[in-house]
Design an enzyme around this catalytic site. Structure first.
Site, PDB file in Angstrom:
ATOM      1  N   LEU A 140       6.399   0.979   1.510  1.00 56.83           N
ATOM      2  CA  LEU A 140       6.847   0.831   1.250  1.00 56.83           C
ATOM      3  C   LEU A 140       5.832  -0.451   0.858  1.00 56.83           C
ATOM      4  CD1 LEU A 140      10.287   1.153   3.018  1.00 56.83           C
ATOM      5  CD2 LEU A 140      10.149   1.245   0.645  1.00 56.83           C
ATOM      6  N   ASP A 141       6.717  -1.217  -0.208  1.00 56.92           N
ATOM      7  CA  ASP A 141       5.430  -2.651   0.712  1.00 56.92           C
ATOM      8  C   ASP A 141       6.234  -3.841   1.247  1.00 56.92           C
ATOM      9  OD1 ASP A 141       4.093  -1.956  -2.172  1.00 56.92           O
ATOM     10  OD2 ASP A 141       5.940  -2.380  -3.006  1.00 56.92           O
TER      11      ASP A 141
END
Length: 231
Positions: A58-59
């Protein structure tokens, strides 16, 4: 730098750990971070006293459900599930205009500063729209929409790229989005973040083979923003 990240644990056993990742917290260490900067695998390691294996990404600017493995073997099994597209992922985002319901399937860039593109598929449906009263570019009254997104593939910034390409820029996206509108909305509401949240994750437990489903509630900032304009 705020080091006080609270990591809500959604599930934990001796094999895996599922958490609701806070916004602006990187999943793992990279070369651009200060040496003492916090990141999820380090904080989760402190929390469990165990070595943590990352399974998917996940960024840092995206909040929400993420699964971590507590052994190399579990990480391997989970990674395979992601690669085989056996994992169901749902996201919530706030975007410009009203995209309705449908699928984006244009190729997307595989990473920053390359021209190489790969196939990507993103399904979406609009849940709610609000009028902002903001005039911007050719639009007299900018609409913002809360959308539910189900990606079939997991490319770099896939969701942000797909929505930006189709002129439904994700709010708070400083990479592919509408910088001017982001600024106007932050000035009006005081809210500043990427409005993208991993809300649901379903996968098979790599040890028990049980189907597991986890959800992380919509972040407060999403409701604040929609209420600000929807009142």
């Amino acid at each position: 730098m705020n080091h006080d990240f609270n990591i809500p644990v959604l599930y934990r056993d001796e094999f895996i750990l599922v958490v609701n990742k806070p916004v602006d917290l990187p999943v793992h260490k990279n070369d651009f971070m200060p040496h003492d900067a916090p990141y999820l695998t380090k904080l989760a390691g402190d929390l469990t006293g165990q070595w943590i294996y990352n399974v998917h990404r996940l960024d840092s600017k995206t909040s929400g459900v993420i699964v971590l493995a507590l052994s190399k073997e579990m990480a391997h099994h989970l990674t395979l599930q992601f690669e085989r597209k056996e994992v169901r992922k749902k996201y919530l985002a706030i975007v410009q205009a009203n995209p309705g319901e449908g699928t984006f399937d244009q190729k997307v860039l595989v990473k920053k500063k390359t021209k190489f593109k790969k196939p990507a598929v993103t399904h979406f449906k609009t849940l709610q729209s609000v009028l902002t009263g903001i005039s911007h570019k050719e639009t007299e009254n900018v609409v913002l929409s809360l959308v539910e997104i189900q990606p079939e593939t997991g490319r770099w910034h896939q969701l942000r790229q797909h929505f930006a390409k189709n002129r439904f820029d994700m709010l708070g996206d400083t990479h592919h989005g509408d910088f001017k509108l982001n600024k106007i909305i932050t000035e009006k509401t005081g809210l500043k973040r990427l409005f993208l949240h991993a809300s649901e994750l379903e996968f098979m437990h790599p040890q028990t083979h049980q189907e597991l489903s986890f959800s992380a509630p919509i972040p407060e900032e999403f409701n604040e923003l929609l209420n600000f304009f929807g009142r």
